[in-house]
Design an enzyme around this catalytic site. Structure first.
Site, short mmCIF file in Angstrom:
data_model
loop_
_atom_site.label_atom_id
_atom_site.label_comp_id
_atom_site.label_asym_id
_atom_site.label_seq_id
_atom_site.Cartn_x
_atom_site.Cartn_y
_atom_site.Cartn_z
N PHE A 154 53.47 22.98 33.36
CA PHE A 154 53.58 24.11 31.46
C PHE A 154 55.42 24.54 32.46
CE2 PHE A 154 49.38 25.18 31.92
CZ PHE A 154 48.94 24.34 30.94
N ALA B 89 48.83 19.06 31.48
CA ALA B 89 48.44 19.62 32.42
C ALA B 89 46.72 19.43 33.00
CB ALA B 89 48.93 21.40 32.44
N CYS C 140 50.22 34.69 27.85
CA CYS C 140 50.81 35.20 26.76
C CYS C 140 50.48 35.52 25.32
CB CYS C 140 52.27 34.12 26.14
SG CYS C 140 52.57 32.81 25.81
#
Length: 397
Positions: A228, A279, A339
């Site tokens: 990422f 990913a 996050c």
């Protein structure tokens, strides 16, 4: 200074008096102050059930968080001079923290104006308003920025998901000035060219800077995988800290092009490779190819954007960490972050531990990571404390 009153139900002022800044729509006494009487972004006096003023804020009758407190008491109007003052206070902190003008200049509630984000890239400011109140104040905000910072240009990058909840449209525009040169985010002695109009968020993620500063003892002479990667913040800094090889992976073709460009601009092309790939699919492919890395960095976008996504998101965090551990060389280092506000630090570590036990591995937490100090946490508003992560050593059981 005449503002309409927003009156709360009995007892609903306690959270505000304890330091919080938000009013939810079900806390309003709509018999005394009907929400339908207000327009989005309107300035109001927030009062307790006895109609005693608590402070001044702005309102959006169409949002679950229907009002946000800006000023305690009613002595100071919400005007350009207040915005200038708040901006100068915010600038004072950043100038103490950083020797160069590259940082998050203003961070919403924590800096005293809910719904406003300002990032500084040298002589360019990129701003984002995420509430009807700050949207309505954006011309005054731009004027305050011009007075305090005097940048060459300011951009409004108003395309965040938070705006949808406030029924605000998405757009990007130049507030003032003109951009006559590539916009740069400078970090760790490296220059990263960003796109303030079409890039992610405001163009760069300053919140991870202090965490990237911790990489040096782990990456020197090592093979590093940066998942990422976006513009290569983690990967290029690892290369600059002496990594022997860095592979950056991102699903965006434009991001991969930017990584390659930034690597060349910083003299790191001989050690950095950028790949366009999903990913999860790339981790699977690398495992099938029996690839091994000494350090793997996982800094994904939020897998849990809403509370209802929690179960699915928690599984995604476990899965991605487990897949990464399968690629780690013996005595490898895993840097893992989230996050997602709804993903707690404890739950993220549980995801790492569950993945490790499934692979019969042992994890040692070496460092706990959090957002950089230009993203200060408001102690009464847990939502401002969103970034968490760990630097882990992964060993055979």
């Amino acid at each position: 200074m005449e503002y309409p009153a927003l009156i709360l139900k009995r007892g609903e002022d306690a959270r505000l008096r304890a330091g919080h800044l938000w009013v939810f729509s079900n806390e309003v006494d709509v018999a005394k102050s009907p929400l339908s009487a207000f327009t989005p972004g309107e300035i109001c006096v927030i009062c307790d059930s006895q109609q005693h003023p608590i402070g001044i804020g702005y309102i959006n009758p169409n949002s679950l968080i229907c009002a946000r407190l800006i000023v305690r008491g009613i002595e100071h109007a919400v005007d350009r001079s207040l915005l200038v003052h708040r901006l100068r206070v915010a600038l004072g902190l950043r100038e103490r923290l950083y020797s160069e003008p590259y940082y998050r200049l203003f961070y919403g509630e924590s800096d005293g104006l809910p719904g406003l984000v300002l990032d500084r890239y040298g002589d360019v400011i990129v701003g984002q308003t995420t509430t009807a109140g700050t949207e309505r104040l954006k011309d005054d905000i731009a004027a305050a920025v011009l007075k305090v910072i005097k940048p060459a240009a300011m951009v409004w990058k108003n395309d965040s998901g938070a705006r949808t909840m406030e029924s605000l449209p998405d757009y990007s525009e130049i507030a003032f000035g003109e951009i006559t040169h590539p916009v740069i985010a400078r970090e760790g002695g490296l220059d990263f060219q960003i796109d303030p109009i079409d890039g992610q968020k405001t163009g760069w993620f300053y919140d991870q800077r202090a965490n990237r500063d911790q990489l040096a003892p782990f990456v020197a002479g090592k093979r590093v995988l940066d998942m990422f990667s976006y513009l290569g913040g983690w990967g290029l800094r690892a290369a600059a800290m002496g990594a022997s090889e860095v592979v950056c992976v991102d699903a965006s073709a434009s991001a991969v092009e930017a990584i390659t460009r930034n690597a060349a601009a910083n003299g790191l092309s001989d050690r950095v490779t950028a790949r366009k790939a999903d990913a999860f699919e790339e981790l699977k492919r690398l495992r099938e190819q029996r690839e091994r890395f000494d350090v793997i960095i996982l800094d994904p976008p939020a897998f849990v954007k809403r509370k209802k996504d929690f179960a699915e998101g928690r599984l995604a965090y476990r899965r991605i960490n487990e897949m990464a551990m399968q690629l780690l060389a013996k005595d490898g280092i895993l840097v893992t972050c989230s996050c997602s506000y709804h993903m707690s630090r404890t739950t993220l570590l549980e995801a790492v531990q569950q993945g490790a036990r499934h692979l019969d591995r042992q994890v040692q937490v070496l460092m706990q990571l959090q957002q950089a100090p230009d993203h200060p946490v408001h102690p009464a508003i847990v939502e401002t404390d969103y970034l968490k992560g760990f630097i882990c050593r992964v060993l055979p059981a």
